[in-house]
Write a protein that holds these residues in place. Sequence first.
Motif, PDB file in Angstrom:
ATOM      1  N   ASP A  39      -8.028  22.549  39.208  1.00  0.00           N
ATOM      2  CA  ASP A  39      -6.671  22.142  38.844  1.00  0.00           C
ATOM      3  C   ASP A  39      -6.751  20.811  38.104  1.00  0.00           C
ATOM      4  O   ASP A  39      -6.711  19.749  38.714  1.00  0.00           O
ATOM      5  CB  ASP A  39      -5.809  22.016  40.105  1.00  0.00           C
ATOM      6  CG  ASP A  39      -4.385  21.582  39.815  1.00  0.00           C
ATOM      7  OD1 ASP A  39      -3.983  21.564  38.629  1.00  0.00           O
ATOM      8  OD2 ASP A  39      -3.665  21.259  40.779  1.00  0.00           O
ATOM      9  N   ARG A  40      -6.872  20.885  36.805  1.00  0.00           N
ATOM     10  CA  ARG A  40      -7.083  19.668  36.009  1.00  0.00           C
ATOM     11  C   ARG A  40      -5.891  18.727  36.050  1.00  0.00           C
ATOM     12  O   ARG A  40      -6.057  17.518  36.134  1.00  0.00           O
ATOM     13  CB  ARG A  40      -7.435  20.037  34.580  1.00  0.00           C
ATOM     14  CG  ARG A  40      -8.802  20.655  34.499  1.00  0.00           C
ATOM     15  CD  ARG A  40      -9.215  20.939  33.095  1.00  0.00           C
ATOM     16  NE  ARG A  40     -10.548  21.547  33.136  1.00  0.00           N
ATOM     17  CZ  ARG A  40     -11.054  22.252  32.179  1.00  0.00           C
ATOM     18  NH1 ARG A  40     -10.372  22.452  31.073  1.00  0.00           N
ATOM     19  NH2 ARG A  40     -12.258  22.764  32.290  1.00  0.00           N
ATOM     20  N   GLU A  41      -4.703  19.268  35.981  1.00  0.00           N
ATOM     21  CA  GLU A  41      -3.506  18.416  36.020  1.00  0.00           C
ATOM     22  C   GLU A  41      -3.382  17.719  37.376  1.00  0.00           C
ATOM     23  O   GLU A  41      -3.079  16.532  37.450  1.00  0.00           O
ATOM     24  CB  GLU A  41      -2.252  19.242  35.729  1.00  0.00           C
ATOM     25  CG  GLU A  41      -2.201  19.805  34.324  1.00  0.00           C
ATOM     26  CD  GLU A  41      -2.096  18.733  33.262  1.00  0.00           C
ATOM     27  OE1 GLU A  41      -1.444  17.699  33.503  1.00  0.00           O
ATOM     28  OE2 GLU A  41      -2.682  18.924  32.185  1.00  0.00           O
ATOM     29  N   GLY A  42      -3.614  18.463  38.444  1.00  0.00           N
ATOM     30  CA  GLY A  42      -3.569  17.879  39.784  1.00  0.00           C
ATOM     31  C   GLY A  42      -4.644  16.826  39.968  1.00  0.00           C
ATOM     32  O   GLY A  42      -4.406  15.767  40.557  1.00  0.00           O
ATOM     33  N   CYS A  44      -5.930  15.009  37.647  1.00  0.00           N
ATOM     34  CA  CYS A  44      -5.533  13.834  36.865  1.00  0.00           C
ATOM     35  C   CYS A  44      -4.513  12.994  37.630  1.00  0.00           C
ATOM     36  O   CYS A  44      -4.618  11.768  37.668  1.00  0.00           O
ATOM     37  CB  CYS A  44      -4.982  14.273  35.517  1.00  0.00           C
ATOM     38  SG  CYS A  44      -4.688  12.901  34.392  1.00  0.00           S
ATOM     39  N   ARG A  45      -3.555  13.639  38.265  1.00  0.00           N
ATOM     40  CA  ARG A  45      -2.548  12.902  39.039  1.00  0.00           C
ATOM     41  C   ARG A  45      -3.174  12.196  40.239  1.00  0.00           C
ATOM     42  O   ARG A  45      -2.864  11.039  40.520  1.00  0.00           O
ATOM     43  CB  ARG A  45      -1.434  13.844  39.491  1.00  0.00           C
ATOM     44  CG  ARG A  45      -0.498  14.245  38.366  1.00  0.00           C
ATOM     45  CD  ARG A  45       0.761  14.895  38.888  1.00  0.00           C
ATOM     46  NE  ARG A  45       0.516  16.064  39.715  1.00  0.00           N
ATOM     47  CZ  ARG A  45       0.375  17.302  39.264  1.00  0.00           C
ATOM     48  NH1 ARG A  45       0.449  17.540  37.972  1.00  0.00           N
ATOM     49  NH2 ARG A  45       0.171  18.302  40.093  1.00  0.00           N
ATOM     50  N   HIS A  75     -11.126  12.219  33.587  1.00  0.00           N
ATOM     51  CA  HIS A  75     -10.404  11.886  32.358  1.00  0.00           C
ATOM     52  C   HIS A  75     -11.058  12.408  31.089  1.00  0.00           C
ATOM     53  O   HIS A  75     -10.398  12.499  30.060  1.00  0.00           O
ATOM     54  CB  HIS A  75     -10.178  10.375  32.270  1.00  0.00           C
ATOM     55  CG  HIS A  75      -8.979   9.942  33.041  1.00  0.00           C
ATOM     56  ND1 HIS A  75      -7.870   9.415  32.460  1.00  0.00           N
ATOM     57  CD2 HIS A  75      -8.702   9.996  34.366  1.00  0.00           C
ATOM     58  CE1 HIS A  75      -6.966   9.137  33.382  1.00  0.00           C
ATOM     59  NE2 HIS A  75      -7.451   9.480  34.548  1.00  0.00           N
ATOM     60  N   PHE A  78      -9.219  15.065  29.381  1.00  0.00           N
ATOM     61  CA  PHE A  78      -7.947  14.749  28.747  1.00  0.00           C
ATOM     62  C   PHE A  78      -8.056  13.724  27.628  1.00  0.00           C
ATOM     63  O   PHE A  78      -7.194  13.653  26.772  1.00  0.00           O
ATOM     64  CB  PHE A  78      -6.963  14.206  29.795  1.00  0.00           C
ATOM     65  CG  PHE A  78      -6.732  15.154  30.925  1.00  0.00           C
ATOM     66  CD1 PHE A  78      -5.846  16.202  30.789  1.00  0.00           C
ATOM     67  CD2 PHE A  78      -7.420  15.017  32.119  1.00  0.00           C
ATOM     68  CE1 PHE A  78      -5.635  17.092  31.822  1.00  0.00           C
ATOM     69  CE2 PHE A  78      -7.216  15.896  33.160  1.00  0.00           C
ATOM     70  CZ  PHE A  78      -6.325  16.940  33.010  1.00  0.00           C
TER      71      PHE A  78
END
Length: 108
Positions: A39-42, A44-45, A75, A78
């Motif tokens: 889960d890349r977005e998770g 990152c958060r 990171h 992204f």
Amino acid sequence: EVLVISLLTRMIHLTLTYGICEASSFAFATVAFLLVDFDREGACRIGDLALSIAERLDIQNSLPRVYFCIYGGVHHYFERTEDSLEYHMKAYETAMRVGDVRNAVVNR
């Protein structure tokens, strides 16, 4: 692998129960590092949370490890690699200043 996940779960649980401490930022950074493939977005958060904890508490001893996990493992999915170099150098300098040669070498 199971032991690492168990330890991280315990560290996060202790943070949520008793509050933030020096180990909290590294625990969240490591979770983000391990989560990034799923889960890349998770990740990152969670990584941003780890960075904000480390910088808010001005935790010099954990900062090189946190930077390595976040900028070396999360990171780069992204951001451009060149954008992370500044943080790796900052982690290197901090690690050398506090005597953490192992993490200095990793961030160099």
